[in-house]
Design an enzyme around this catalytic site. Structure first.
Site, mmCIF file in Angstrom:
data_model
loop_
_atom_site.group_PDB
_atom_site.id
_atom_site.type_symbol
_atom_site.label_atom_id
_atom_site.label_comp_id
_atom_site.label_asym_id
_atom_site.label_seq_id
_atom_site.Cartn_x
_atom_site.Cartn_y
_atom_site.Cartn_z
ATOM 1 C CG HIS A 131 -1.285 8.976 3.352
ATOM 2 N ND1 HIS A 131 -1.359 7.614 3.585
ATOM 3 C CD2 HIS A 131 -0.966 9.527 4.541
ATOM 4 C CE1 HIS A 131 -1.082 7.361 4.852
ATOM 5 N NE2 HIS A 131 -0.822 8.520 5.458
ATOM 6 C CG ASN A 175 -5.173 3.705 8.703
ATOM 7 O OD1 ASN A 175 -5.198 2.668 8.038
ATOM 8 N ND2 ASN A 175 -4.755 4.853 8.206
ATOM 9 C CE1 TYR A 201 0.160 2.849 13.648
ATOM 10 C CE2 TYR A 201 -1.830 3.982 12.944
ATOM 11 C CZ TYR A 201 -0.584 3.470 12.662
ATOM 12 O OH TYR A 201 -0.070 3.569 11.386
ATOM 13 C CD GLU A 241 -1.573 4.252 8.203
ATOM 14 O OE1 GLU A 241 -1.298 4.660 9.367
ATOM 15 O OE2 GLU A 241 -1.702 5.009 7.236
ATOM 16 N NE ARG A 287 -3.166 2.693 2.663
ATOM 17 C CZ ARG A 287 -3.152 3.490 3.715
ATOM 18 N NH1 ARG A 287 -2.533 3.113 4.823
ATOM 19 N NH2 ARG A 287 -3.746 4.655 3.686
ATOM 20 C CD GLU A 294 -5.018 7.851 9.712
ATOM 21 O OE1 GLU A 294 -4.504 8.953 9.995
ATOM 22 O OE2 GLU A 294 -4.611 6.780 10.191
#
Length: 537
Positions: A143, A330, A332, A403, A98, A188
């Site tokens: 992005h 995404n 985290y 991600e 990606r 995002e």
């Protein structure tokens, strides 16, 4: 050192015995990859006729906005070193890569009246290189690197951006769509709009809290829908690809199992993910009801004549609903929301702000291991909870984890990253096999260390270390690269696997101190393992 090598040999040999029929594997359809972004790795910021983007502009005019005062003028120099990047992808054994296309490299002025032949050549070469290595290209159109000329017109807060984004996407589809079959429109939206248009964390630092972020998100959603329909109606019939959007979300962990705390968690999820996902993936479309009511009520209290959250027309609601082939996710970390509107907490946010509209304080649970960054604590079960929330909220859409990764200060021995990868992938595996979540792929951030936006080069997310002080930006695999490679090879998680000395080239270390640190870690882990074996057997 000899003792360390001996114990480590026993350690890796014994733990390999864990593998067996009782270990569950990822389904055959599941794909693994790694992710990067154009501005963070390409460098060559003004090569040929590439135009200036908002991050070029910010870092050159206001270097103090970046923690270490750095910029991405050279970064990883992937513009020149893309073949080495392809080598690393082959070394890892990934299914897909990606990457993102730089809008201002392809269209130097941001407008489609001028297409850069140099930009076309670069991305054609990259795509062809990937295909020649049997690696599937997965391209993101946007992005975070908006052409500065478009920002001068208001950027994502100007509704005209919808037309210009469509023009840009058309050039990309016409130029690369015969070989690229997997597309992401925007990466995002919440991060772009909250940190770039409400706060001064990211470019373009508009700082229009509680207004600019909602307007940015509104126009970005409509831009996504316009491009999805463009592809669906015009290019899909011949190119036979698919296109989706990538959104970011924490998991909102309830503070307790009480009804009230679960309701707070649900409200948090609607603000975190529902803001952008609900208009596309919900059965009814539009923004979440709780978000619309909260922003409207707070806007009235603040003396506005109408809600600060823009309103979709009935036609736009219909246009957005279902306009994505998959949900790129995404993720985290997690956060806990609590009903604690203390004055000192609220005072840190402007009035108006999305945080005040939400109305809840947030924190990391004490049991979640912290990281070296204030925004990040480790809670792997949060990913499983988030995937289940998506399944239940949006009738189990296809989810591609675009991600997920861990940050360090550097070094080749990255045991914390290995643990993070193993534990998060375990959550993904459980979500698929136990909960039947429709997750089809996982892409780790990142292939290599890169320019981490406002943090500059302070933090390292890469499976490969990049020496930013060397002229040729030398890349070296970390221990985690070998672990990820083993996961991809076996399609299963062995939490006890570490690469052997024959695999992991410790001579790449520059100093004896690094070697000593490595062997001290290995020795400690080995001793703990042998003690465990003694008591167990």
């Amino acid at each position: 050192m000899i003792i360390s090598i001996f114990l480590f040999s026993i350690f890796t040999f014994r733990f390999d015995l864990v593998k067996g029929d009782d270990v569950r594997k990822f389904p055959d359809y599941f794909k693994f990859g790694v992710s990067t972004a154009a501005h963070q790795i390409e460098g060559a910021w003004n090569v040929s006729d590439k135009g200036e983007n908002i991050w070029d502009h910010l870092t050159h005019t206001k270097p103090s906005a970046i923690a270490d005062g750095s910029n991405a003028d050279v970064a990883c120099d992937s513009y020149h070193l893309y073949k080495r990047d392809a080598d690393m992808l082959v070394e890892l054994g990934v299914d897909f890569y990606r990457f993102s296309i730089s809008w201002s490299r392809l269209l130097p002025n941001g407008f489609s009246n001028k297409v850069s032949q140099d930009g076309l050549r670069y991305y054609n070469n990259l795509i062809d290189e990937l295909l020649s290595r049997n690696i599937t290209p997965f391209a993101t159109l946007y992005h975070w690197d908006l052409p500065q000329k478009l920002q001068d017109l208001g950027g994502w807060t100007n509704p005209i951006i919808v037309n210009y984004f469509e023009d840009y996407a058309r050039v990309a589809f016409e130029s690369f769509g015969n070989r690229v079959k997997n597309w992401i429109t925007i990466n995002e939206i919440p991060q772009i709009c909250t940190n770039g248009y409400a706060k001064d964390i990211y470019a373009p630092q508009v700082m229009s809290s509680g207004i600019g972020d909602y307007l940015c998100g509104h126009n970005a959603l409509l831009s996504h829908a316009r491009v999805w329909h463009l592809y669906n109606d015009t290019f899909r019939p011949t190119q036979k690809g698919r296109i989706g959007i990538t959104l970011y979300s924490h998991w909102a962990e309830p503070e307790s199992n009480s009804v009230e705390d679960k309701a707070i968690s649900e409200r948090g999820m609607q603000f975190l993910l529902g803001w952008q996902a609900h208009p596309i993936f919900s059965s009814e479309g539009d923004y979440p009801k709780v978000l619309k009511e909260a922003v409207y009520n707070r806007s009235m209290e603040q003396g506005y004549s109408h809600s600060r959250l823009p309103v979709f027309t009935l036609e736009e609601i219909k246009y957005l609903k279902g306009a994505s082939d998959f949900l790129g996710l995404n993720h985290y970390t997690s956060v806990v929301f609590r009903n604690d509107n203390k004055t000192e907490w609220m005072s840190q946010f402007p009035n108006p702000s999305k945080e005040r509209d939400l109305g809840y304080d947030s924190y990391f649970h004490a049991n979640w291991p912290p990281t070296i960054s204030a925004w990040f604590a480790v809670n792997p079960p949060g990913l499983k909870h988030l995937l289940n929330w998506i399944k239940n909220e949006y009738t189990n859409p296809e989810v591609i984890i675009t991600e997920n990764g861990y940050l360090t200060r550097g070094g080749l021995i990255d045991v914390d990253r290995i643990n993070y990868i193993n534990q998060n992938l375990q959550s993904v595996l459980e979500a698929i096999l136990d909960d039947h979540c429709n997750v089809t792929a996982y892409s780790l951030w990142s292939l290599m260390d890169n320019y981490e936006w406002n943090d500059g080069y302070r933090f390292c997310f890469g499976l490969y270390e990049v020496d930013f002080k060397s002229e040729n930006r030398t890349r070296r695999p970390r221990m985690s690269a070998y672990v990820y490679k083993e996961i991809l090879r076996t399609r299963m998680i062995n939490p006890y696997y570490l690469p052997s000395f024959s695999d992991f080239q410790y001579e790449t270390y520059k100093s004896s101190a690094s070697i000593l640190q490595c062997h001290m870690k290995i020795f400690s882990i080995s001793v703990i393992f042998l003690l465990m074996m003694h008591f167990l057997f």
